[in-house]
Motif scaffolding. Sequence first.
Motif, PDB file in Angstrom:
ATOM      1  N   ALA A  22       0.823  -1.204   0.000  1.00  9.31           N
ATOM      2  CA  ALA A  22       0.000   0.000   0.000  1.00  9.31           C
ATOM      3  C   ALA A  22       0.859   1.256   0.000  1.00  9.31           C
ATOM      4  CB  ALA A  22      -0.931  -0.015   1.219  1.00  9.31           C
ATOM      5  N   LEU A  23       1.944   1.230   0.768  1.00 12.30           N
ATOM      6  CA  LEU A  23       2.855   2.377   0.806  1.00 12.30           C
ATOM      7  C   LEU A  23       3.427   2.657  -0.583  1.00 12.30           C
ATOM      8  CD1 LEU A  23       4.900   4.413   2.056  1.00 12.30           C
ATOM      9  CD2 LEU A  23       6.386   2.439   2.477  1.00 12.30           C
ATOM     10  N   LEU A  24       3.980   1.626  -1.230  1.00 13.85           N
ATOM     11  CA  LEU A  24       4.627   1.843  -2.518  1.00 13.85           C
ATOM     12  C   LEU A  24       3.620   2.219  -3.599  1.00 13.85           C
ATOM     13  CD1 LEU A  24       7.335  -0.980  -2.594  1.00 13.85           C
ATOM     14  CD2 LEU A  24       7.491   1.364  -1.758  1.00 13.85           C
ATOM     15  N   ALA A  25       2.413   1.660  -3.521  1.00  9.23           N
ATOM     16  CA  ALA A  25       1.397   1.981  -4.516  1.00  9.23           C
ATOM     17  C   ALA A  25       1.000   3.448  -4.455  1.00  9.23           C
ATOM     18  CB  ALA A  25       0.165   1.102  -4.311  1.00  9.23           C
ATOM     19  N   ASP A  26       1.011   4.021  -3.268  1.00 10.03           N
ATOM     20  CA  ASP A  26       0.540   5.389  -3.097  1.00 10.03           C
ATOM     21  C   ASP A  26       1.666   6.411  -3.047  1.00 10.03           C
ATOM     22  OD1 ASP A  26      -1.797   6.927  -2.953  1.00 10.03           O
ATOM     23  OD2 ASP A  26      -1.572   7.204  -0.791  1.00 10.03           O
ATOM     24  N   LEU A  27       2.905   5.942  -3.110  1.00 12.26           N
ATOM     25  CA  LEU A  27       4.061   6.839  -3.017  1.00 12.26           C
ATOM     26  C   LEU A  27       4.365   7.437  -4.380  1.00 12.26           C
ATOM     27  CD1 LEU A  27       6.184   7.670  -0.840  1.00 12.26           C
ATOM     28  CD2 LEU A  27       7.626   5.834  -1.722  1.00 12.26           C
ATOM     29  N   ASP A  28       4.644   8.733  -4.399  1.00 12.99           N
ATOM     30  CA  ASP A  28       4.982   9.409  -5.649  1.00 12.99           C
ATOM     31  C   ASP A  28       6.056   8.604  -6.384  1.00 12.99           C
ATOM     32  OD1 ASP A  28       6.297  11.176  -7.527  1.00 12.99           O
ATOM     33  OD2 ASP A  28       5.284  12.845  -6.544  1.00 12.99           O
ATOM     34  N   PRO A  29       5.850   8.269  -7.657  1.00 16.59           N
ATOM     35  CA  PRO A  29       6.831   7.458  -8.400  1.00 16.59           C
ATOM     36  C   PRO A  29       8.218   8.087  -8.475  1.00 16.59           C
ATOM     37  CG  PRO A  29       4.743   7.563  -9.583  1.00 16.59           C
ATOM     38  CD  PRO A  29       4.638   8.549  -8.459  1.00 16.59           C
ATOM     39  N   ALA A  30       8.293   9.410  -8.272  1.00 12.66           N
ATOM     40  CA  ALA A  30       9.597  10.075  -8.330  1.00 12.66           C
ATOM     41  C   ALA A  30      10.430   9.851  -7.080  1.00 12.66           C
ATOM     42  CB  ALA A  30       9.404  11.578  -8.537  1.00 12.66           C
ATOM     43  N   ILE A  31       9.823   9.345  -6.018  1.00 14.16           N
ATOM     44  CA  ILE A  31      10.536   9.146  -4.762  1.00 14.16           C
ATOM     45  C   ILE A  31      11.338   7.851  -4.830  1.00 14.16           C
ATOM     46  CG2 ILE A  31      10.332   8.865  -2.278  1.00 14.16           C
ATOM     47  CD1 ILE A  31       9.478  11.611  -3.319  1.00 14.16           C
ATOM     48  N   PRO A  32      12.658   7.900  -4.654  1.00 12.85           N
ATOM     49  CA  PRO A  32      13.449   6.657  -4.674  1.00 12.85           C
ATOM     50  C   PRO A  32      13.170   5.796  -3.456  1.00 12.85           C
ATOM     51  CG  PRO A  32      14.832   8.537  -4.098  1.00 12.85           C
ATOM     52  CD  PRO A  32      13.499   9.101  -4.466  1.00 12.85           C
ATOM     53  N   VAL A  33      13.225   4.491  -3.652  1.00 12.55           N
ATOM     54  CA  VAL A  33      13.010   3.519  -2.578  1.00 12.55           C
ATOM     55  C   VAL A  33      14.200   2.570  -2.537  1.00 12.55           C
ATOM     56  CG1 VAL A  33      11.582   1.593  -1.772  1.00 12.55           C
ATOM     57  CG2 VAL A  33      10.494   3.642  -2.739  1.00 12.55           C
ATOM     58  N   LEU A  34      14.754   2.376  -1.343  1.00  9.68           N
ATOM     59  CA  LEU A  34      15.902   1.487  -1.166  1.00  9.68           C
ATOM     60  C   LEU A  34      15.614   0.503  -0.040  1.00  9.68           C
ATOM     61  CD1 LEU A  34      18.948   0.794  -1.775  1.00  9.68           C
ATOM     62  CD2 LEU A  34      19.485   2.328   0.150  1.00  9.68           C
ATOM     63  N   PRO A  35      15.529  -0.804  -0.345  1.00 12.97           N
ATOM     64  CA  PRO A  35      15.394  -1.786   0.736  1.00 12.97           C
ATOM     65  C   PRO A  35      16.754  -2.079   1.365  1.00 12.97           C
ATOM     66  CG  PRO A  35      15.295  -2.874  -1.407  1.00 12.97           C
ATOM     67  CD  PRO A  35      15.441  -1.405  -1.682  1.00 12.97           C
ATOM     68  N   VAL A  36      16.779  -2.187   2.688  1.00 14.07           N
ATOM     69  CA  VAL A  36      18.018  -2.480   3.416  1.00 14.07           C
ATOM     70  C   VAL A  36      17.710  -3.560   4.450  1.00 14.07           C
ATOM     71  CG1 VAL A  36      19.750  -1.576   5.004  1.00 14.07           C
ATOM     72  CG2 VAL A  36      18.997  -0.179   3.083  1.00 14.07           C
ATOM     73  N   GLY A  37      18.579  -4.582   4.504  1.00  8.20           N
ATOM     74  CA  GLY A  37      18.414  -5.634   5.499  1.00  8.20           C
ATOM     75  C   GLY A  37      19.184  -5.294   6.757  1.00  8.20           C
ATOM     76  N   VAL A  38      20.291  -6.010   6.993  1.00  7.83           N
ATOM     77  CA  VAL A  38      21.125  -5.705   8.155  1.00  7.83           C
ATOM     78  C   VAL A  38      22.336  -4.861   7.760  1.00  7.83           C
ATOM     79  CG1 VAL A  38      20.394  -7.690   9.515  1.00  7.83           C
ATOM     80  CG2 VAL A  38      22.336  -7.923   7.945  1.00  7.83           C
ATOM     81  N   GLY A  39      22.421  -4.509   6.482  1.00  6.66           N
ATOM     82  CA  GLY A  39      23.509  -3.640   6.043  1.00  6.66           C
ATOM     83  C   GLY A  39      24.872  -4.296   6.113  1.00  6.66           C
ATOM     84  N   SER A  40      24.927  -5.614   5.878  1.00  9.83           N
ATOM     85  CA  SER A  40      26.198  -6.315   5.977  1.00  9.83           C
ATOM     86  C   SER A  40      27.045  -6.176   4.720  1.00  9.83           C
ATOM     87  CB  SER A  40      25.955  -7.808   6.258  1.00  9.83           C
ATOM     88  OG  SER A  40      25.153  -8.383   5.243  1.00  9.83           O
ATOM     89  N   ASN A  41      26.514  -5.576   3.680  1.00 14.91           N
ATOM     90  CA  ASN A  41      27.244  -5.419   2.432  1.00 14.91           C
ATOM     91  C   ASN A  41      26.955  -4.034   1.856  1.00 14.91           C
ATOM     92  OD1 ASN A  41      27.435  -6.563  -0.856  1.00 14.91           O
ATOM     93  ND2 ASN A  41      29.074  -6.938   0.599  1.00 14.91           N
ATOM     94  N   LEU A  42      27.097  -3.000   2.729  1.00 14.38           N
ATOM     95  CA  LEU A  42      26.596  -1.678   2.369  1.00 14.38           C
ATOM     96  C   LEU A  42      27.483  -0.568   2.935  1.00 14.38           C
ATOM     97  CD1 LEU A  42      23.948  -0.512   1.011  1.00 14.38           C
ATOM     98  CD2 LEU A  42      23.037  -0.307   3.324  1.00 14.38           C
ATOM     99  N   ILE A  43      27.798   0.403   2.076  1.00 18.45           N
ATOM    100  CA  ILE A  43      28.373   1.673   2.514  1.00 18.45           C
ATOM    101  C   ILE A  43      27.300   2.734   2.314  1.00 18.45           C
ATOM    102  CG2 ILE A  43      30.064   3.487   2.038  1.00 18.45           C
ATOM    103  CD1 ILE A  43      32.016   1.321   1.132  1.00 18.45           C
ATOM    104  N   VAL A  44      26.905   3.383   3.397  1.00 18.82           N
ATOM    105  CA  VAL A  44      25.963   4.499   3.321  1.00 18.82           C
ATOM    106  C   VAL A  44      26.772   5.788   3.382  1.00 18.82           C
ATOM    107  CG1 VAL A  44      24.046   5.685   4.434  1.00 18.82           C
ATOM    108  CG2 VAL A  44      24.110   3.185   4.403  1.00 18.82           C
ATOM    109  N   ARG A  45      26.738   6.554   2.331  1.00 18.83           N
ATOM    110  CA  ARG A  45      27.544   7.772   2.284  1.00 18.83           C
ATOM    111  C   ARG A  45      27.100   8.762   3.351  1.00 18.83           C
ATOM    112  NH1 ARG A  45      27.364   7.289  -4.171  1.00 18.83           N
ATOM    113  NH2 ARG A  45      29.397   6.286  -4.481  1.00 18.83           N
ATOM    114  N   ASP A  46      28.025   9.643   3.718  1.00 18.16           N
ATOM    115  CA  ASP A  46      27.836  10.508   4.882  1.00 18.16           C
ATOM    116  C   ASP A  46      26.714  11.523   4.719  1.00 18.16           C
ATOM    117  OD1 ASP A  46      30.133   9.462   6.470  1.00 18.16           O
ATOM    118  OD2 ASP A  46      31.286  10.241   4.781  1.00 18.16           O
ATOM    119  N   GLY A  47      26.326  11.808   3.479  1.00 16.30           N
ATOM    120  CA  GLY A  47      25.227  12.743   3.250  1.00 16.30           C
ATOM    121  C   GLY A  47      23.852  12.146   3.432  1.00 16.30           C
ATOM    122  N   GLY A  48      23.778  10.840   3.661  1.00 16.38           N
ATOM    123  CA  GLY A  48      22.481  10.205   3.879  1.00 16.38           C
ATOM    124  C   GLY A  48      21.839   9.731   2.587  1.00 16.38           C
TER     125      GLY A  48
END
Length: 330
Positions: A40-66
Amino acid sequence: MSRVRGRVERGGSLADFIWFRTGGPAEWLVRPADVDDLAALLADLDPAIPVLPVGVGSNLIVRDGGVPGVVVRLPKAMARVTIDDGRVRAGAAAMGITVASAARDAGIAGLEFLRGIPGTVGGAVRMNAGAYGRDVSDILVEATIVTRAGTIETWSADRLGYTYRHSAVPAGAVVVAALFDGVPGDPATIGAEMDRIAAEREASQPLRSRTGGSTFKNPPPETAGGHKAWALIDAAGCRGLRRGDAQVSDKHCNFLLNLGSATAAEIEALGEEVRDRVNAQSGVMLEWEIQRVGLFPSRLREGLGEGVVMHDPASGHALPRPLPRAGGEK
């Protein structure tokens, strides 16, 4: 706009749970209550808004700007693992070790290698994770995903178009469940193999450090003389190399470490220095296996990451339409 029944945070911290324990916040961190809530969230979310799924972040660098847009983290309720007619069905929030253990207890062999994958089922399905000579593509029957448009779909393994550490799961789609197949086996034998994998990992990898798992993909044998990424890194003199509190592991030099206060920028820059040194020494340009997401600090827009909690379990919360845009390159 549908009401989100799960938890919603503006400026939600990602460094609190990703393995490197550093990096900027999510513009919006959403923990949906269940699959229907997510759809329901994704169906109603503006298509221009990026969506990123994250699990436990064991293979991820999140840049300092967020990370701009919406980061989706599945709840523990979506980590259930069951046995279905000799196959293992797992929610995407389940850890690899949980799936392997359920298969062992049911006498299903072939999933032991998941004991050596320190992430969630969702991430493993998306990136075709592998270890000890096997990949997720070897055992996956089908995966259930929620598309960016909010539809719930079941994709066969063939449709996922697996290649080495890659799948055709579309950007913004979220893997929510998977069905795995194995072969009949003896639980004691399966358990012994899982124990062997665990011991080998403990002996060879910096498991008790702030790390992101394997940093670079192993190059094709024809381009690297059959050498794996770690060997090329070692030959280029990068073992123990540091940049601030970021370090190439002495124990396994295809792992980067945060020794305490490294920024995401230091970790990523160290990785790029390793790539340059390996290329200069061997002519091989290593390809990142760790996913790098988000904005560099110079692209951070005022207001992102204020950390305002917007969750009200009693009433739910609707995300604004459209969400505040952080802008800038990803």
